[in-house]
Design a protein around this motif. Structure first.
Motif: not given
Length: 218
Positions: A16-40
């Motif tokens: 959540t922290g990484l997503t919040t940081i990235l979404n606050a940056q101009p020109g960057i948008e988090v479009v998906g998240e995953a909780a493990d390697g297979h899901e990633a």
């Protein structure tokens, strides 16, 4: 153009922290998240983001294996992957880069360096935390090889040798242009020619070749 990112980390607070940081940056948008390697891997394949930001230790398969499946040797149309972790052990760094990662950062790198790594990966550059770069270079330069690194059929030109050293030290195209007093388009042309000669799929592989052939010393 907005850089689309998929974030994978098994700790929800970190993710959540990484997503919040990235979404606050101009020109960057988090479009998906995953909780493990297979899901990633599944999410990345489904969404085809510009950059994947993966933790190196995840349940199922780790970040290195997830990277290999998305960007490793033999993968058609590989994705750009940046590894982020609290662990800076040499075997993790080396393994991630060999698997095809375009960047390697520690979680304390800060928002600015994180954003730089995302932009660099999206542009085909590679960004590794400066401290990690120095240690990796020293480690690789000191390794004994079972066999010498393959040499290109056509020898590198003097300019390509010069370009090789700047890429191996983690310089971006813009920094190389500045350093060598040439245009950005000229840098891109030289880097593309260098990658073609070495059979490298990305700048990290170019840098690894420079380390392995002893052109860069720790």
């Amino acid at each position: 153009m907005t850089i689309r990112v998929v974030v994978a980390d098994d700790q929800i607070l970190v993710r959540t922290g990484l997503t919040t940081i990235l979404n606050a940056q101009p020109g960057i948008e988090v479009v998906g998240e995953a909780a493990d390697g297979h899901e990633a891997v599944a999410v990345a394949r489904a969404l085809r983001p510009d950059v994947c930001l993966f933790d190196i230790r995840m349940p199922g398969i780790d970040g290195v294996e997830a990277t290999r499946r998305l960007a490793g040797p033999g993968v058609e149309d590989p994705l750009a992957v940046v590894i982020i972790t609290t662990f800076d052990l040499d075997e993790y760094v080396h393994g991630a880069l060999k698997a095809g990662a375009r960047g390697f950062l520690l979680k304390d790198a800060g928002p600015e360096l994180l954003a730089q790594a995302i932009h660099a990966a999206a542009n085909g550059d590679a960004l590794i935390s400066p401290d990690i770069t120095r240690r990796l270079l020293t480690t690789l330069a000191g390794l004994e090889r079972a066999s010498p690194a393959a040499q290109p059929i056509e020898p590198l030109t003097d300019r390509e040798e010069e370009m090789l050293l700047t890429v191996a030290r983690g310089r971006t195209n813009a920094e190389i242009a500045d350093e060598l007093h040439i245009t950005l388009s000229t840098v891109k042309t030289h880097v593309a020619a260098l990658m073609n000669k070495l059979g490298a799929r990305n700048r990290v592989e170019v840098a690894m070749w420079a380390y392995e052939t002893g052109r860069v010393k720790g």
